[in-house]
Design an enzyme around this catalytic site. Structure first.
Site, PDB file in Angstrom:
ATOM      1  N   GLU A  41       3.955  -6.453   1.568  1.00 28.51           N
ATOM      2  CA  GLU A  41       2.612  -6.550   1.045  1.00 28.51           C
ATOM      3  C   GLU A  41       2.661  -7.668  -0.166  1.00 28.51           C
ATOM      4  O   GLU A  41       3.958  -8.073  -0.562  1.00 28.51           O
ATOM      5  CB  GLU A  41       2.175  -5.692  -0.360  1.00 28.51           C
ATOM      6  CG  GLU A  41       1.676  -5.727  -1.605  1.00 28.51           C
ATOM      7  CD  GLU A  41       1.941  -4.475  -2.324  1.00 28.51           C
ATOM      8  OE1 GLU A  41       0.655  -4.300  -3.686  1.00 28.51           O
ATOM      9  OE2 GLU A  41       2.445  -3.590  -2.910  1.00 28.51           O
ATOM     10  N   LYS A 111      -7.252  -3.779  -1.907  1.00 29.25           N
ATOM     11  CA  LYS A 111      -6.792  -2.301  -2.363  1.00 29.25           C
ATOM     12  C   LYS A 111      -7.323  -1.598  -3.268  1.00 29.25           C
ATOM     13  O   LYS A 111      -7.385  -2.926  -3.930  1.00 29.25           O
ATOM     14  CB  LYS A 111      -5.461  -2.884  -3.578  1.00 29.25           C
ATOM     15  CG  LYS A 111      -3.821  -2.158  -2.958  1.00 29.25           C
ATOM     16  CD  LYS A 111      -3.116  -2.297  -3.872  1.00 29.25           C
ATOM     17  CE  LYS A 111      -1.853  -1.052  -4.088  1.00 29.25           C
ATOM     18  NZ  LYS A 111      -0.786  -1.873  -4.892  1.00 29.25           N
ATOM     19  N   CYS A 150       0.825  -0.317  -0.157  1.00 29.31           N
ATOM     20  CA  CYS A 150       1.904   0.796  -1.282  1.00 29.31           C
ATOM     21  C   CYS A 150       1.459   1.595  -2.074  1.00 29.31           C
ATOM     22  O   CYS A 150       1.205   3.396  -1.205  1.00 29.31           O
ATOM     23  CB  CYS A 150       1.604  -0.866  -2.674  1.00 29.31           C
ATOM     24  SG  CYS A 150       3.111  -0.543  -3.217  1.00 29.31           S
TER      25      CYS A 150
END
Length: 277
Positions: A41, A111, A150
């Site tokens: 990421e 995300k 994440c």
């Protein structure tokens, strides 16, 4: 399927352009060794380098896109290129890019779960809205990737959505802090076990913005066994995945068939009989 996870060390003293060139070279080195390459990421600037987000943001088809598209094409691999800070419509997004072996953009994912509570990514970036899967037409058996990033790892409902969309392999790039490394390993294994899917979780190494990174990228099989795990420094994990193991695990221990909550159920019609209490 052969997969390589490239755990990049992010050092803010290294210029972003230099890191792009270095990472592109690492991807090219996987030619002939991997079918799928995964990067972490926000490796261009670091996941905790909040003060750099606006300055280092890119349009979707910006310098990182161009560098990674060329690297995927030259290496002839599917490439999950980690994520960038995408600037679009007056907002910033934490956006992952997935390229085909021809260097074409196969998918992008913004995300959904932003980390920081009332600061950092949570207030600086807009949230994505939809889960994303990518079908890889590999031989001898195709695979579908479920894409997450994440902090998404802490939200099991997202992974259920990915499974329902056909995912048998999860790819999770991250910039996970060392102080919560135990959570990283635990959650990666949990998401694999509960969904009977492979987990490819690729983190960053090094220290940026004063935050030591966990490293310890990890590959977990559908039964929860750790196939490979990196150390704390820059490293490449190379593993071979058996697509059939997803199907055999789900067939031999069909827990997913016993799901009740969160599923759309057909309405009971006339003559369907009484409800069970």
């Amino acid at each position: 399927m052969r997969a390589s996870l490239i755990q990049i060390a992010v050092d803010q003293d290294e210029p972003v352009d230099s890191r792009r060139a270095r990472v592109a070279a690492l991807v090219r080195q996987e030619r002939g060794a991997a079918d799928l390459v995964v990067l972490p990421e926000l490796w261009p600037m670091g996941a905790f380098a909040y003060e750099s987000f606006a300055a280092e943001s890119e349009r979707l088809k910006g310098p990182t896109y161009e560098a990674m598209a060329a690297a995927a094409r030259d290496a002839e691999v599917w490439l999950h290129a980690g994520s960038i800070v995408e600037a679009a419509g007056g907002a910033l997004y934490n956006t992952s890019l997935v390229f085909s072996p021809e260097g074409e953009l196969a998918a992008s994912y913004r995300k959904i779960h932003r980390f920081g509570f009332d600061k950092g990514e949570a207030v600086m970036m807009a949230a994505g809205e939809e889960p994303v899967t990518v079908a890889l037409p590999l031989l001898p058996a195709p695979l579908t990737l479920g894409v997450a990033t994440c902090y998404d790892l802490r939200f099991p409902e997202l992974f259920r959505r990915l499974v329902d969309a056909g995912a048998g392999v999860f790819v999770v790039p991250a910039g996970w802090p060392a102080r919560r490394r135990a959570h990283w390993t635990l959650l990666a294994q949990a998401r694999a076990v509960e969904n009977q899917a492979y987990m490819l979780a690729c983190g960053t190494a090094g220290t940026h913005a004063g935050v030591e990174q966990a490293g310890h990228s990890i590959v977990v099989d559908p039964w929860g066994e750790v196939l490979a795990e990196a150390g704390p420094d820059e490293e490449i994990l190379r593993v071979t995945l058996d697509p059939a193991k997803v199907l055999t695990t789900r067939d031999q221990f069909p827990a997913l068939k016993d799901r009740v909550l969160g599923l759309d159920r057909p309405e009971r019609g006339p003559g369907a009989g009484p409800e069970r209490g």
